[in-house]
Scaffold this active site. Structure first.
Site, PDB file in Angstrom:
ATOM      1  N   ARG A  84      42.803  44.413  36.062  1.00 16.23           N
ATOM      2  CA  ARG A  84      44.708  43.696  36.474  1.00 16.23           C
ATOM      3  C   ARG A  84      44.406  45.724  36.362  1.00 16.23           C
ATOM      4  O   ARG A  84      43.752  46.142  35.361  1.00 16.23           O
ATOM      5  CB  ARG A  84      45.291  43.518  36.005  1.00 16.23           C
ATOM      6  CG  ARG A  84      44.878  41.946  36.041  1.00 16.23           C
ATOM      7  CD  ARG A  84      45.600  41.348  34.767  1.00 16.23           C
ATOM      8  NE  ARG A  84      44.859  40.912  34.119  1.00 16.23           N
ATOM      9  CZ  ARG A  84      45.097  40.579  32.619  1.00 16.23           C
ATOM     10  NH1 ARG A  84      45.984  39.957  32.700  1.00 16.23           N
ATOM     11  NH2 ARG A  84      43.984  40.377  31.851  1.00 16.23           N
TER      12      ARG A  84
ATOM     13  N   SER B  54      45.410  34.690  31.194  1.00 14.58           N
ATOM     14  CA  SER B  54      46.007  33.330  31.640  1.00 14.58           C
ATOM     15  C   SER B  54      46.811  33.168  29.911  1.00 14.58           C
ATOM     16  O   SER B  54      47.489  31.809  30.089  1.00 14.58           O
ATOM     17  CB  SER B  54      44.823  32.689  30.690  1.00 14.58           C
ATOM     18  OG  SER B  54      43.771  32.465  32.453  1.00 14.58           O
TER      19      SER B  54
ATOM     20  N   LYS C 160      36.717  31.527  19.449  1.00 14.96           N
ATOM     21  CA  LYS C 160      38.313  31.038  20.299  1.00 14.96           C
ATOM     22  C   LYS C 160      39.185  29.733  20.073  1.00 14.96           C
ATOM     23  O   LYS C 160      38.026  29.003  20.838  1.00 14.96           O
ATOM     24  CB  LYS C 160      38.209  32.394  21.761  1.00 14.96           C
ATOM     25  CG  LYS C 160      38.244  33.550  21.190  1.00 14.96           C
ATOM     26  CD  LYS C 160      38.510  34.307  22.942  1.00 14.96           C
ATOM     27  CE  LYS C 160      38.668  35.688  22.647  1.00 14.96           C
ATOM     28  NZ  LYS C 160      38.793  35.732  24.061  1.00 14.96           N
TER      29      LYS C 160
ATOM     30  N   HIS D 119      42.801  34.745  38.835  1.00 14.26           N
ATOM     31  CA  HIS D 119      40.897  34.333  38.903  1.00 14.26           C
ATOM     32  C   HIS D 119      40.769  33.842  40.651  1.00 14.26           C
ATOM     33  O   HIS D 119      39.847  34.692  41.074  1.00 14.26           O
ATOM     34  CB  HIS D 119      41.117  33.175  37.784  1.00 14.26           C
ATOM     35  CG  HIS D 119      41.143  33.631  36.637  1.00 14.26           C
ATOM     36  ND1 HIS D 119      41.820  32.658  36.007  1.00 14.26           N
ATOM     37  CD2 HIS D 119      40.728  35.068  36.165  1.00 14.26           C
ATOM     38  CE1 HIS D 119      42.010  33.475  35.182  1.00 14.26           C
ATOM     39  NE2 HIS D 119      41.643  35.028  35.439  1.00 14.26           N
TER      40      HIS D 119
END
Length: 173
Positions: free
Chosen positions: A96, A134, A47, A23
């Protein structure tokens, strides 16, 4: 004839739970491309993040402090609406290799339908961070030493992660 200056603002959104070196790499590179980069820390009530929004903002602010043209804000709802509220026309997405491309492309097309005036720019994380997420951090942190975590995380947030996970610092490998 001179062209009037207009401030170039871009938005980089994510949950940053926690912020990783991947990040941070995207933030530093995005900040070089724009006059102001606003990092939007997403709040999703569906979440259950490891860190509450206020702590995620604090972690992002701490690691971005040396980058002078970065602002950190929280947002809920659609990222494209947040971009609009910030007065920006550019959204940066960090990707990614392969793992994110399909989902990010789909999201870009949806955002284009929601607001055709907002452009999405994809920045690939540098090679050494392309595998970092993460989710990976949360999985390995309880078993990794602080030295191992330095490959994935800014050093100043490792104590916060250890505290949150109730994981001892500097485990022996």
């Amino acid at each position: 004839m001179s062209i009037p200056f207009s401030k170039r603002v871009a938005i980089y959104t994510g949950t940053f739970d926690p912020i990783t070196l991947g990040h941070l790499n995207v933030i530093q590179r995005g900040a070089r491309l724009f006059d102001t980069l606003i990092v939007g820390v997403g709040v999703n009530t569906k979440k259950e993040p490891l860190f509450p929004a206020e702590e995620r903002v604090d972690l992002v602010r701490r690691v971005c402090q040396p980058v002078g043209n970065v602002e950190i804000r929280t947002f809920g709802g659609l990222a494209v609406e947040f971009v609009r509220q910030c007065g920006a026309r550019v959204m940066i997405r960090g990707v990614r290799p392969l793992t994110d491309i399909a989902a990010e492309f789909t999201m870009m097309l949806a955002n284009k339908q929601l607001d055709p005036g907002i452009e999405t720019i994809f920045l690939m994380a540098d090679e050494e961070y392309s595998h970092v997420s993460s989710s990976l951090i949360k999985e390995i942190a309880p078993l990794a030493t602080d030295q191992m975590l330095l490959r994935f995380l800014p050093p100043e947030i490792i104590p916060d992660l250890r505290l949150r996970l109730h994981a001892p610092a500097d485990r022996q490998p």
